[in-house]
Design a protein around this motif. Structure first.
Motif, PDB file in Angstrom:
ATOM      1  N   THR A  50      -3.933  -3.526  -2.890  1.00 47.83           N
ATOM      2  CA  THR A  50      -2.987  -2.499  -2.426  1.00 47.83           C
ATOM      3  C   THR A  50      -2.368  -1.756  -3.603  1.00 47.83           C
ATOM      4  OG1 THR A  50      -1.342  -4.256  -2.392  1.00 47.83           O
ATOM      5  CG2 THR A  50      -2.261  -3.602  -0.262  1.00 47.83           C
ATOM      6  N   GLY A  89      -5.138  -8.719  -0.560  1.00 48.19           N
ATOM      7  CA  GLY A  89      -4.566  -7.380  -0.698  1.00 48.19           C
ATOM      8  C   GLY A  89      -3.494  -7.191  -1.750  1.00 48.19           C
ATOM      9  N   MET A  90      -3.077  -8.251  -2.448  1.00 44.19           N
ATOM     10  CA  MET A  90      -1.951  -8.060  -3.371  1.00 44.19           C
ATOM     11  C   MET A  90      -2.304  -7.098  -4.508  1.00 44.19           C
ATOM     12  SD  MET A  90       0.569  -9.770  -2.163  1.00 44.19           S
ATOM     13  CE  MET A  90       1.658  -9.595  -3.551  1.00 44.19           C
ATOM     14  N   ILE A 133      -3.048 -10.246   9.068  1.00 42.19           N
ATOM     15  CA  ILE A 133      -4.032  -9.790   8.089  1.00 42.19           C
ATOM     16  C   ILE A 133      -4.980  -8.813   8.787  1.00 42.19           C
ATOM     17  CG2 ILE A 133      -6.042 -10.572   6.773  1.00 42.19           C
ATOM     18  CD1 ILE A 133      -4.546 -13.158   6.214  1.00 42.19           C
ATOM     19  N   ARG A 149       5.131 -11.493   3.010  1.00 41.14           N
ATOM     20  CA  ARG A 149       4.926 -12.830   3.594  1.00 41.14           C
ATOM     21  C   ARG A 149       3.727 -13.544   2.992  1.00 41.14           C
ATOM     22  NH1 ARG A 149       6.394 -12.599   9.639  1.00 41.14           N
ATOM     23  NH2 ARG A 149       7.928 -10.959   9.720  1.00 41.14           N
ATOM     24  N   TYR A 208      -4.822 -21.942   0.820  1.00 36.75           N
ATOM     25  CA  TYR A 208      -4.340 -21.316  -0.412  1.00 36.75           C
ATOM     26  C   TYR A 208      -2.935 -21.829  -0.674  1.00 36.75           C
ATOM     27  CZ  TYR A 208      -2.414 -18.091   3.125  1.00 36.75           C
ATOM     28  OH  TYR A 208      -1.782 -17.563   4.234  1.00 36.75           O
ATOM     29  N   GLU A 248       9.748   3.758  13.252  1.00 34.12           N
ATOM     30  CA  GLU A 248       8.349   3.543  13.646  1.00 34.12           C
ATOM     31  C   GLU A 248       7.674   4.869  13.981  1.00 34.12           C
ATOM     32  OE1 GLU A 248       7.831   1.151  17.123  1.00 34.12           O
ATOM     33  OE2 GLU A 248       5.644   1.179  16.937  1.00 34.12           O
ATOM     34  N   SER A 301       0.844  -1.204   0.000  1.00 35.65           N
ATOM     35  CA  SER A 301       0.000   0.000   0.000  1.00 35.65           C
ATOM     36  C   SER A 301       0.874   1.246   0.000  1.00 35.65           C
ATOM     37  CB  SER A 301      -0.866   0.084   1.261  1.00 35.65           C
ATOM     38  OG  SER A 301      -1.804  -0.915   1.296  1.00 35.65           O
ATOM     39  N   GLY A 302       1.848   1.273   0.932  1.00 30.86           N
ATOM     40  CA  GLY A 302       2.690   2.450   1.071  1.00 30.86           C
ATOM     41  C   GLY A 302       3.596   2.642  -0.142  1.00 30.86           C
TER      42      GLY A 302
HETATM   43  C1  LIG Z   1       0.260 -14.997   5.467  1.00 32.30           C
HETATM   44  C2  LIG Z   1      -0.486 -14.092   4.534  1.00 32.30           C
HETATM   45  C3  LIG Z   1      -0.917 -14.572   3.305  1.00 32.30           C
HETATM   46  C4  LIG Z   1      -1.597 -13.732   2.416  1.00 32.30           C
HETATM   47  N1  LIG Z   1      -1.903 -14.181   1.168  1.00 32.30           N
HETATM   48  C5  LIG Z   1      -2.471 -13.344   0.274  1.00 32.30           C
HETATM   49  C6  LIG Z   1      -2.664 -13.757  -1.070  1.00 32.30           C
HETATM   50  O1  LIG Z   1      -2.296 -14.855  -1.469  1.00 32.30           O
HETATM   51  N2  LIG Z   1      -3.279 -12.886  -1.930  1.00 32.30           N
HETATM   52  C7  LIG Z   1      -3.676 -11.643  -1.527  1.00 32.30           C
HETATM   53  O2  LIG Z   1      -4.240 -10.899  -2.337  1.00 32.30           O
HETATM   54  N3  LIG Z   1      -3.439 -11.195  -0.270  1.00 32.30           N
HETATM   55  C8  LIG Z   1      -2.843 -12.018   0.622  1.00 32.30           C
HETATM   56  N4  LIG Z   1      -2.579 -11.569   1.889  1.00 32.30           N
HETATM   57  C9  LIG Z   1      -2.954 -10.186   2.236  1.00 32.30           C
HETATM   58  C10 LIG Z   1      -1.955  -9.177   1.682  1.00 32.30           C
HETATM   59  O3  LIG Z   1      -0.647  -9.664   1.846  1.00 32.30           O
HETATM   60  C11 LIG Z   1      -2.130  -7.848   2.430  1.00 32.30           C
HETATM   61  O4  LIG Z   1      -3.486  -7.439   2.316  1.00 32.30           O
HETATM   62  C12 LIG Z   1      -1.260  -6.748   1.880  1.00 32.30           C
HETATM   63  O5  LIG Z   1       0.068  -7.166   1.729  1.00 32.30           O
HETATM   64  C13 LIG Z   1      -1.328  -5.548   2.814  1.00 32.30           C
HETATM   65  O6  LIG Z   1      -0.377  -4.604   2.414  1.00 32.30           O
HETATM   66  P1  LIG Z   1      -0.142  -3.317   3.295  1.00 32.30           P
HETATM   67  O7  LIG Z   1       0.888  -2.529   2.621  1.00 32.30           O
HETATM   68  O8  LIG Z   1      -1.455  -2.678   3.555  1.00 32.30           O
HETATM   69  O9  LIG Z   1       0.357  -3.886   4.698  1.00 32.30           O
HETATM   70  P2  LIG Z   1       1.794  -4.501   5.099  1.00 32.30           P
HETATM   71  O10 LIG Z   1       2.428  -5.218   3.997  1.00 32.30           O
HETATM   72  O11 LIG Z   1       1.561  -5.225   6.378  1.00 32.30           O
HETATM   73  O12 LIG Z   1       2.670  -3.221   5.353  1.00 32.30           O
HETATM   74  C14 LIG Z   1       2.446  -2.348   6.440  1.00 32.30           C
HETATM   75  C15 LIG Z   1       3.808  -1.794   6.842  1.00 32.30           C
HETATM   76  O13 LIG Z   1       3.611  -0.808   7.845  1.00 32.30           O
HETATM   77  C16 LIG Z   1       4.647  -0.931   8.777  1.00 32.30           C
HETATM   78  N5  LIG Z   1       4.192  -0.306  10.032  1.00 32.30           N
HETATM   79  C17 LIG Z   1       3.278  -0.764  10.914  1.00 32.30           C
HETATM   80  N6  LIG Z   1       3.118   0.111  11.932  1.00 32.30           N
HETATM   81  C18 LIG Z   1       3.954   1.153  11.661  1.00 32.30           C
HETATM   82  C19 LIG Z   1       4.243   2.362  12.334  1.00 32.30           C
HETATM   83  N7  LIG Z   1       3.661   2.698  13.487  1.00 32.30           N
HETATM   84  N8  LIG Z   1       5.174   3.194  11.794  1.00 32.30           N
HETATM   85  C20 LIG Z   1       5.770   2.886  10.613  1.00 32.30           C
HETATM   86  N9  LIG Z   1       5.522   1.752   9.934  1.00 32.30           N
HETATM   87  C21 LIG Z   1       4.622   0.898  10.453  1.00 32.30           C
HETATM   88  C22 LIG Z   1       4.907  -2.418   8.888  1.00 32.30           C
HETATM   89  O14 LIG Z   1       6.202  -2.710   9.388  1.00 32.30           O
HETATM   90  C23 LIG Z   1       4.727  -2.856   7.444  1.00 32.30           C
HETATM   91  O15 LIG Z   1       5.933  -2.896   6.731  1.00 32.30           O
HETATM   92  C24 LIG Z   1      -1.899 -12.378   2.794  1.00 32.30           C
HETATM   93  C25 LIG Z   1      -1.466 -11.904   4.041  1.00 32.30           C
HETATM   94  C26 LIG Z   1      -0.760 -12.744   4.896  1.00 32.30           C
HETATM   95  C27 LIG Z   1      -0.290 -12.180   6.197  1.00 32.30           C
END
Ligand SMILES: Cc1cc2nc3c(=O)[nH]c(=O)nc-3n(C[C@H](O)[C@H](O)[C@H](O)COP(=O)(O)OP(=O)(O)OC[C@H]3O[C@@H](n4cnc5c(N)ncnc54)[C@H](O)[C@@H]3O)c2cc1C
Length: 426
Positions: free
Chosen positions: A372, A368-369, A341, A69, A288, A208, A39-40
């Motif tokens: 996001t 979310g892949m 998640i 992951r 999955y 953080e 997302s970021g």
């Molecule tokens: C095991 C697993 C399997 C999955 N499989 C699938 C799949 O097959 N297909 C699919 O579509 N989706 C899947 N998902 C969901 C998908 O991975 C997520 O929805 C997506 O990656 C979310 O992205 P994000 O950037 O929002 O969050 P994240 O990737 O979690 O990134 C958030 C970031 O924010 C950082 N952060 C947190 N708090 C703070 C703070 N206070 N200050 C600064 N940084 C901070 C964290 O360190 C992290 O790096 C899966 C998720 C998991 C956990």
């Protein structure tokens, strides 16, 4: 959840750059992005390409959490289901929301090609039914996606054909989707992060965010510095719980686990899954899985709603794999890891603004892949003054999790126990 990213097959097979510096001192930016998952990184990339001065603050390292992951499955649509979205937004806007996801798949392909991201992109996916009511769900899914959204990449398969794609006796039907697929999620996220940096975004790792002060210029604080920015984009997944009570009420973190077997060898791997497809079943707590480029089975499925890492997670996830593929009983597990998640009550995504200049993207609910990747583009457009598309998503309403801060998780555990039981029913 394993706290050691090296336990993940993805970390073992991705090239990380040297750590980026942590934020020290006070700096200014047009936009401060919190979190460097997909997302970021996507938000930062799209804003930097528009010429904004973007600073990204990441608590750990790029792609450290869910994005690095995940199961890596690239699937059109949104968690929670298009019916719920149509129920809230009406048919015309539901079609727009569906189209965002298709644009997200195209954008994923484009980003990978344009930035030469080496992330094992492969096409072909099957949603698999375990029971008659799920077979009907697949037929409904096909009817909806073809009839209402004009999506023409699906083929319904009865038991025998499904078994010719997935060497398992477990499924009674499948829906093949030629427009869905899978990637190495960490390499993809690192690639989008590098593209954002190349476009001019400044990323601070090990930074953080500990506090946020609202105002026409917001201030985002870390232990050793701060960013004053005209806009903030919160992209921290379950990290939002510590940053905003309003966001925390709509969100709960659920751990999901993945195992990677030892390499199976090409012939054995290909005999399990034809044409390198990815598979997800239709249970509430889904299995999955897919093959890795070095012919391991990557299998995810075990979840923990209690937020506590259950003992024996690796064994339990392996057992779920053996329920599908008993022929893998002799194969050892090389890697096991988990990730968090961000789930909403309805499982629909939750995008919006806390203040006119503070955006948030959360609630992908395990899907979310693609979501996001496109969400970053929509948020960047909105910050640049074209909010129409972002606001379609922001119109999706969300209930708070019941039970307040203390009882929220026990209430969810009870609800999930019911859904688990439902998975066991015919
Ligand atoms: C095991 C697993 C399997 C999955 N499989 C699938 C799949 O097959 N297909 C699919 O579509 N989706 C899947 N998902 C969901 C998908 O991975 C997520 O929805 C997506 O990656 C979310 O992205 P994000 O950037 O929002 O969050 P994240 O990737 O979690 O990134 C958030 C970031 O924010 C950082 N952060 C947190 N708090 C703070 C703070 N206070 N200050 C600064 N940084 C901070 C964290 O360190 C992290 O790096 C899966 C998720 C998991 C956990």
């Amino acid at each position: 959840m394993s706290e050691r990213p090296a336990d993940s097959w993805y970390e073992a097979t991705a090239r990380r750059d040297a750590p980026l510096p942590a934020l020290e001192g006070d700096i200014q930016a047009d936009v401060c992005v919190v979190g460097a998952g997909l997302s970021g990184c996507s938000t930062a990339l799209h804003l930097a390409k528009r010429g904004y001065k973007v600073v990204v603050l990441e608590a750990e390292r790029i792609g450290y959490a869910a994005s690095g992951r995940s199961g890596g499955q690239i699937i059109p649509g949104w968690a929670g289901g298009m019916d719920k979205i149509a129920g809230q937004l009406g048919k015309a806007d539901a079609k727009r929301v569906w189209d965002f996801s298709i644009e997200g798949i195209e954008l994923t392909r484009e980003l990978i090609e344009r930035n030469r991201i080496d992330c094992d992109l492969a096409w072909g996916h099957v949603h698999a039914a375990l029971k008659p009511r799920q077979r009907l769900e697949l037929l409904d899914m096909q009817r909806g996606q073809e009839g209402e959204f004009g999506y023409r990449k699906l083929r319904f398969m009865e038991r025998a054909e499904t078994e010719s794609w997935i060497a398992s006796k477990r499924y009674i039907a499948g829906l093949y989707d030629a427009g869905a697929g899978h990637v190495h999620p960490l390499r993809y996220t690192l690639g989008v992060g590098r593209a954002a940096i190349a476009a001019g975004a400044q990323v601070f790792e090990n930074s953080e965010v500990t506090g946020l002060t609202y105002g026409p210029t917001a201030t985002v604080k870390t232990a050793k510095g701060s960013v004053r920015a005209k806009f903030v984009a919160l992209c921290a997944n379950v990290g939002h719980v510590g940053l905003s009570d309003r966001l925390a009420r709509k969100l709960i973190g659920v751990a999901s686990y993945v195992v990677a077997t030892k390499p199976l060898g090409e012939a054995r791997a290909r005999a399990l899954l034809k044409d390198n497809i990815a598979v997800a079943d239709l249970n509430w707590i889904i299995d999955y899985y897919r093959l890795s480029a070095d012919q391991r089975m990557l299998f995810g499925g075990r979840v923990s709603y209690s937020g506590i890492d259950p003992l024996g997670t690796t064994r339990a996830t392996r057992q779920r794999m053996l329920n599908v593929f008993p022929q893998l009983a002799d194969v050892e597990i090389d890697y096991a890891w988990g990730g968090m998640i961000d789930i909403t009550m309805s499982r629909l995504p939750n995008f919006g603004r806390l203040e006119p200049n503070v955006y948030y993207l959360q609630g992908y609910s395990g899907h979310g892949m693609v979501a996001t990747t496109i969400a970053g583009r929509l948020a960047a457009e909105a910050i640049a003054g074209q909010a129409e598309r972002f606001d379609v998503m922001a119109r999706i309403r969300h209930h708070d999790f019941p039970g307040g801060r203390l009882l929220r998780r026990p209430t969810l555990v009870m609800a999930m126990t019911w859904f688990r039981l439902r998975d066991l029913l015919p």
